[in-house]
Scaffold this active site. Structure first.
Site, PDB file in Angstrom:
ATOM      1  N   LYS A  81       0.674  -1.576   0.265  1.00  0.00           N
ATOM      2  CA  LYS A  81      -0.526   0.136  -0.571  1.00  0.00           C
ATOM      3  C   LYS A  81       0.775   1.121   0.003  1.00  0.00           C
ATOM      4  CE  LYS A  81      -3.824  -1.963   2.181  1.00  0.00           C
ATOM      5  NZ  LYS A  81      -5.396  -1.522   3.348  1.00  0.00           N
ATOM      6  N   ASP A 118     -10.271   2.138   2.088  1.00  0.00           N
ATOM      7  CA  ASP A 118     -10.620   1.932   3.836  1.00  0.00           C
ATOM      8  C   ASP A 118     -10.585   2.518   4.405  1.00  0.00           C
ATOM      9  OD1 ASP A 118      -9.034  -0.313   3.093  1.00  0.00           O
ATOM     10  OD2 ASP A 118      -6.810  -0.046   3.947  1.00  0.00           O
TER      11      ASP A 118
END
Ligand SMILES: NC(=O)c1ccc[n+]([C@@H]2O[C@H](COP(=O)([O-])OP(=O)(O)OC[C@H]3O[C@@H](n4cnc5c(N)ncnc54)[C@H](OP(=O)(O)O)[C@@H]3O)[C@@H](O)[C@H]2O)c1
Length: 293
Positions: A81, A118
């Site tokens: 990420k 997220d």
């Protein structure tokens, strides 16, 4: 088999099938292929979503190879990420603030657009079960890793104004607090060392676990939560499709309100699905077929 047209889509692809996927190391445990392929099939969208085991040193090669193959987009999980940030041509505001990319959309001209879904996933799952305002709540967040940055952004954007950030490596909590205090000067973020035996829970309204404790099938959670007041909410972003996490068992045994990480997982996926396909993920169907324990 859920429905005949769903199973058909799993079996058949054709010259127009478009490619989606998820990059991770490891990746075999990922639930994302099930979530996305079920949704694509239900909506009869001609895409396939595949897991790709991408080692860290091959991330750039994998991204450019995926683009060369005409892929439409992919998700990223641990450990990609943060490294993905530098490979993107553009970043959405959430990816910029969080400092990590979990969704990439490849435009027709080849531009790599990075997103982070997220925080959206976290807050959407919270709001499904918790209708109170976050302002004036005492919120204790355990952890200071990558997922914690998304959780902090979500809490702050939703109006949280008093957050205690507890991490074993206290310098990480301090860095994170200073980073977010800079962007949200009206909010009090207090970094502390995570000492499971000494932490005071008596005034906590919401406890969020963003550490990886519970991820590896541990039996016990090292924090006793008996001090939490009866109205407290416990939210564990760690998830398991098959069993309860240790923190979930504790919260249940005390009769406390609890939210697990599956909702966050589904809703971050739903936002990515919408970015790639322009369609709404059939979230209720996904919950019913994939996460019914
Ligand atoms: N539900 C969802 O959709 C979703 C999304 C993203 C992540 N997650 C889950 O969130 C968890 C964290 O992910 P991440 O990406 O933030 O990982 P990460 O960046 O590696 O951070 C791990 C965090 O856990 C702490 N930690 C690890 N072992 C610990 C221990 N034994 N005692 C106390 N603290 C410990 C670390 O503390 P130190 O800094 O002191 O090492 C750090 O704060 C994972 O379980 C992941 O599966 C869920």
């Amino acid at each position: 088999m859920i429905h005949s047209n769903i199973s058909d889509r799993f079996i058949f692809s054709d010259g127009q099938t478009r490619l989606l996927g998820v990059f991770g190391d490891p990746i075999a445990h990922s639930l994302s292929p099930k979530i996305h392929n079920l949704s694509l099939s239900k909506l009869d969208l001609n895409y396939h979503y595949l897991p790709f085991h991408v080692r860290p040193h091959q991330l750039a090669t994998a991204v450019h190879g995926f683009k060369a193959l005409g892929g439409v987009g992919f998700n990223a999980t641990v450990p990609h990420k943060v490294p993905l940030l530098s490979l993107m041509d553009s970043l959405d505001p959430a990816a910029l603030k969080i400092g990590a990319v979990n969704t990439v959309a490849i435009a027709k001209n080849g531009q790599l657009n990075g997103y982070n879904t997220d925080a959206y996933g976290f807050i959407t799952a919270l709001k499904e079960k918790y209708s109170e305002t976050l302002s004036q709540k005492n919120i204790l967040v355990l952890g200071a890793g990558g997922a914690c940055r998304a959780v902090l952004l979500a809490l702050l954007d939703e109006g949280a104004d008093n957050i205690i950030l507890a991490n074993s490596t206290v310098t990480k909590a301090e860095e994170l607090a200073s980073d977010f205090n800079h962007h949200y000067p009206q909010t009090k973020i207090t970094p502390i060392a995570l000492d499971f035996l000494a932490i005071d829970l008596t005034h906590i309204d919401i406890l969020v676990n963003t550490t990886s404790l519970g991820l590896h099938g541990e039996d016990n959670f090292p924090l006793s939560i008996e001090q939490l007041p009866p109205h407290a909410l416990v939210y564990d972003i760690v998830y398991s499709a098959n069993t309860q996490t240790p923190l979930q068992k504790l919260a249940n045994s005390q009769g406390l309100a609890f939210i697990d990480g599956l909702g966050m997982l589904i809703h971050q996926a739903a936002r990515a699905f919408q970015i790639w396909t322009g369609e709404e993920m059939p979230v209720a169907l996904v919950k019913k077929h994939i996460f019914s324990k």
